[in-house]
Design an enzyme around this catalytic site. Sequence first.
Site, PDB file in Angstrom:
ATOM      1  CG  ASP A   1       5.364  75.058  41.304  1.00  0.00           C
ATOM      2  OD1 ASP A   1       6.136  74.077  41.404  1.00  0.00           O
ATOM      3  OD2 ASP A   1       4.440  75.119  40.479  1.00  0.00           O
TER       4      ASP A   1
ATOM      5  CG  ASN B   1       5.359  70.132  40.362  1.00  0.00           C
ATOM      6  OD1 ASN B   1       5.346  71.146  41.069  1.00  0.00           O
ATOM      7  ND2 ASN B   1       5.745  68.952  40.820  1.00  0.00           N
TER       8      ASN B   1
ATOM      9  CG  ASP C   1      -8.875  47.922  44.490  1.00  0.00           C
ATOM     10  OD1 ASP C   1      -8.002  48.803  44.547  1.00  0.00           O
ATOM     11  OD2 ASP C   1      -8.829  46.967  43.693  1.00  0.00           O
TER      12      ASP C   1
ATOM     13  CD  GLU D   1      -8.820  44.146  30.841  1.00  0.00           C
ATOM     14  OE1 GLU D   1      -8.225  43.446  31.670  1.00  0.00           O
ATOM     15  OE2 GLU D   1      -9.581  43.678  29.970  1.00  0.00           O
TER      16      GLU D   1
ATOM     17  N   GLY E   1      -5.392  40.039  41.044  1.00  0.00           N
ATOM     18  CA  GLY E   1      -5.164  41.377  41.579  1.00  0.00           C
ATOM     19  C   GLY E   1      -3.712  41.783  41.583  1.00  0.00           C
TER      20      GLY E   1
ATOM     21  CD  GLN F   1      -9.837  42.628  41.511  1.00  0.00           C
ATOM     22  OE1 GLN F   1     -10.413  43.343  42.314  1.00  0.00           O
ATOM     23  NE2 GLN F   1      -8.735  43.021  40.884  1.00  0.00           N
TER      24      GLN F   1
ATOM     25  CD  GLN G   1       2.371  67.827  43.074  1.00  0.00           C
ATOM     26  OE1 GLN G   1       3.305  67.305  43.670  1.00  0.00           O
ATOM     27  NE2 GLN G   1       1.570  67.133  42.276  1.00  0.00           N
TER      28      GLN G   1
ATOM     29  CD  GLU H   1      -2.054  51.574  41.674  1.00  0.00           C
ATOM     30  OE1 GLU H   1      -2.720  50.598  41.281  1.00  0.00           O
ATOM     31  OE2 GLU H   1      -1.361  52.277  40.905  1.00  0.00           O
TER      32      GLU H   1
ATOM     33  CG  ASP I   1      -3.266  43.467  37.348  1.00  0.00           C
ATOM     34  OD1 ASP I   1      -3.461  43.560  38.573  1.00  0.00           O
ATOM     35  OD2 ASP I   1      -3.927  44.107  36.521  1.00  0.00           O
TER      36      ASP I   1
ATOM     37  CG  ASN J   1     -10.847  42.768  37.475  1.00  0.00           C
ATOM     38  OD1 ASN J   1      -9.985  42.318  36.747  1.00  0.00           O
ATOM     39  ND2 ASN J   1     -10.612  43.863  38.178  1.00  0.00           N
TER      40      ASN J   1
END
EC number: 3.2.1.28
Length: 751
Positions: free
Chosen positions: A105, A109, A300, A412, A464, A347, A111, A670, A466, A336
Site C-alpha cells: 500500500d 490509503n 433507489d 437537508e 432523482g 420520487q 487499499q 454510486e 439532482d 424521497n
Amino acid sequence: MDDSALPSNTSNGINGRTAHRRSSSGGDPFQHPDIYYGNPESVERIKNRRRAFSSSLKSFNRQDFHEMLGDRNTRRGSMDPTSGNPRKFLIDVDATLHSLLEREDSDRNMQITIEDVGPKVFSLGTAASHGYNRFDVRGTYMLSNLLQELTIAKDYGRKQIVLDEERLSENPVSRLSRLIKNSFWNSLTRRIDGRNIEVAGRDPKDWTDDPRPRIYVPPGAPEQLEYYRRIAEEKPELRLDVQELAAEITPEYVRDLNEKPGLLALAMEEKYDEKTGKTDFAGVPFVVPGGRFNELYGWDSYMESLGLLASNRVDLAKAMVINFCFCIKHYGKILNANRSYYLTRSQPPFLTDMALRVYDRIQNEPGAMDFLRHAILAAIKEYYSVWMAEPRLDPVSGLSRYRSPGIGVPPETEASHFLHLLTPYAEKHGMEFKEFVQAYNYGKVKEPELDEYFMHDRAVRESGHDTSYRLERVCGNLATVDLNSLLYKYEVDIARVIRVYFKDKLEIPVEFRTPATKDIQSESSSVWDRRARRRKMRMDTYLWDEEKGMYFDYDTVKQERTNYESATTLWAMWAGLVTPRQASAMITKALPRFEEFGGIVSGTEESRGAVGLNRPTRQWDYPYGWAPQQMLAWTGFARYGYQEEAERLAYKWLYMITKAFVDFNGVVVEKYDVTRPIDPHRVDAEYGNQGVDFKGAPREGFGWVNASYVYGLEMLNAHQRRALGAVTPWETYSKAVSAQGSDTVLENRSE
C-alpha cells in the site's frame, strides 16, 4: 489493469468454478464470513495435525521461519511447487496485514490498487506445511483480495486463520456476485424499531442545536405511537423524542418541523421474541442505497428490488413494497426518503412494476393476491393524489411534472450550500446570512426570484436527477420524458391487473380514495386503458421528435419542446409506449448519441455544454453513467426484440464495474464516468462518489449498482459471462466472436 492482476484460472467456467469445492477441513471455500471466519476450529485442526507428526522432526516456530526466509523476494522456483490441489495458507492475521500494507500500500490509503507501486508479490506459508513451505501471491487482484480477507477476518476478531487460495484467485464476476448476494445486501438492510432507533433516528443532516433521535408517527398508526413511547420510557438514555404527526401535511407544517427534524415511521409487524417470550413489534426491513444515504429512498428501492429478485432475496423486495404502501397510506406518497423534511416530496414512481415483479415470485404463496391488491390500491391513490393533481399536473397539456410543494431553503442541505446564491439577497436586506435565511423561510422578506429558484430546486430533487443542466432552474415547468413514461406504465399495469386478476372490477376501500375520487367506489380496466392511450398521444404530440428519433422534455410554461438530449428518452421503451417504428428510430438515431465505453451516458456532451470554473460539471450530465439508466435501457431493448443491443450495453457496463473492482481493491460506487477506461469510479462532480472511501475491504458496495450487476448478468449468455470473468473489453470479445463466426462460415463453405 496490470498484466499480473488476474490469476490464470479466473475465467474457469461461468462462475469461475463448476461447483463449490469442499476444502480439506470439510467446508466450502466460498462460505459467508459468518461461517468462514466465525469458527477458529480449522486452525486448531492444523495445530493438532502437526502435533501428530513424528517427534523426531525438528520443531519450528514462526520466528524460525522468519530467520530462515527473511523478507526477501524469493524466486518462484523456491516456493511450494504448483499443485493440482487447492492450497490453504496458515496466516497470522495482524502480522500479515501489517506486513502486506507496508509492502504493497504505497499511497497509504488502506487499499491495494494498480496505482500502488509495491512489488505486487507477497509470500504466504502453506497450511499443509504449518507455514514452512511458502507460496507467492502475485498481482493486484489477488493481493487486494488478501487484504480484504484479512480485514474481514480481523473484524471477526480472528488472530490466526486458514485461508483458501481459491478465495484469493476467485473469478472476479463470481466474487463480486457472491459479495453482493451474501454480504452487501445484508450490510445495506435496515429495520426501524426499538432495537436500533438510537442509530436510525440520528440524522447527519440535523443542523439544529440539539440533534437527537426523533421519530414521527402518523396518526393512523396509534399502536406504533404507543410502542415508541414505551421504548422512550424504557431507555431514557436514548433521549428519544417521539412525536405524532398532524393529520394534514402542509408546506408550512413541514417547514416548522425543520426545527425538529426526525425519522418517519415505517411499516411494522408483530414478532415473537424468544428472549422475553412475548410478542412485540419489529420493523419491516428495507434496503438503503449506502454511504450517506441511510433511509428508505424512493426510486433507489425499485432499482434495488431488481437486484434483490435476481439474488433470490424476494423477502426484502416484498418488504419494501409493503413499506411503500405504508407510506402512501399514511403520508400520501412514496417519499424521497423517510425523513420529516421530505414529507412534501416524492420520487420517480415505480410501484406497479415493482409489485408485479414480486407477485410473480410469490403468486403461489398464501396472501399473494392480497399483497397485489394492496399494492395496486396504493398505486392508484398515489396516481390520483400526487401525479394527477396540482401542482404536478399541467392542465393544458394533460402531462405531469416533478413539482414538489414547499417553502424556503431545502433543509437537508446546509444553508451554506446556497451561500453564493443567497448572499446578495442578504446584503440587499442588510442582514447576516443566517438571519436572512430565517427571515426568508418564514416569509418576513419576500423574494419571488428565490421562490422560483427553490421551486425548481425541489423539483430537481424530486426527479432523482439532482443535479443536471437539463433541469436546473426549469425542472418544475417540465413535462419530462421519464415521469410521463412511468405514469404510462402505471396506467397500463393497473389496467392489466384489474382485467386479469380482479375480473375487471377493483373495489376501492375508503382509505384508498382521495378528496378528488371520494365517490369512485370501483375501477375498471377500460378507464385506465383510455388514460394510457391519451398519455401516449400527448407524449407523441409534445415530446416526440421524428427527425432525431427521440423524446424531449416539454416546457409547459414556454409551451415548447426542449433540446437537451437525455438518456431518459429510453425510458419510453422500458414503459412499452413506443411503436415498433419509433423503437427502430430510437435504436438507430438516439442510442448512438448515448453509447460510450462503459455503457449509456446520462446526456450528450453537446447538450451539457462547456464546463469550467464558473460552470461546474453536474453529476447527472455527461460524462457520467448511472445504474438506473442502464437497467431501464436493457429491459426496454429486450422488450422490443433488440437483444443484441441489450447484451452489448449490459456487457459494457458490467465490464467497467468489474475492471474497477479488480484494479481498485473491490470498489463498487454510486456512479461512474463511462468515458474513462482506467479509473471510471473517479467522479469529482458535486457530491463526489459514495462507496470509494473504505478501509481494507468494501462492506456494502452501492445499492443500485449492486442491483445492476446481478441483474445485468441475467442479460448475458454463458460465453459473455466467461469473457467478463477474464475482464475482456467488449471490443476484444466482439472481434473474437466475429472472427470465430467467419471461420465457421468458411468451414461450412469448404464442406
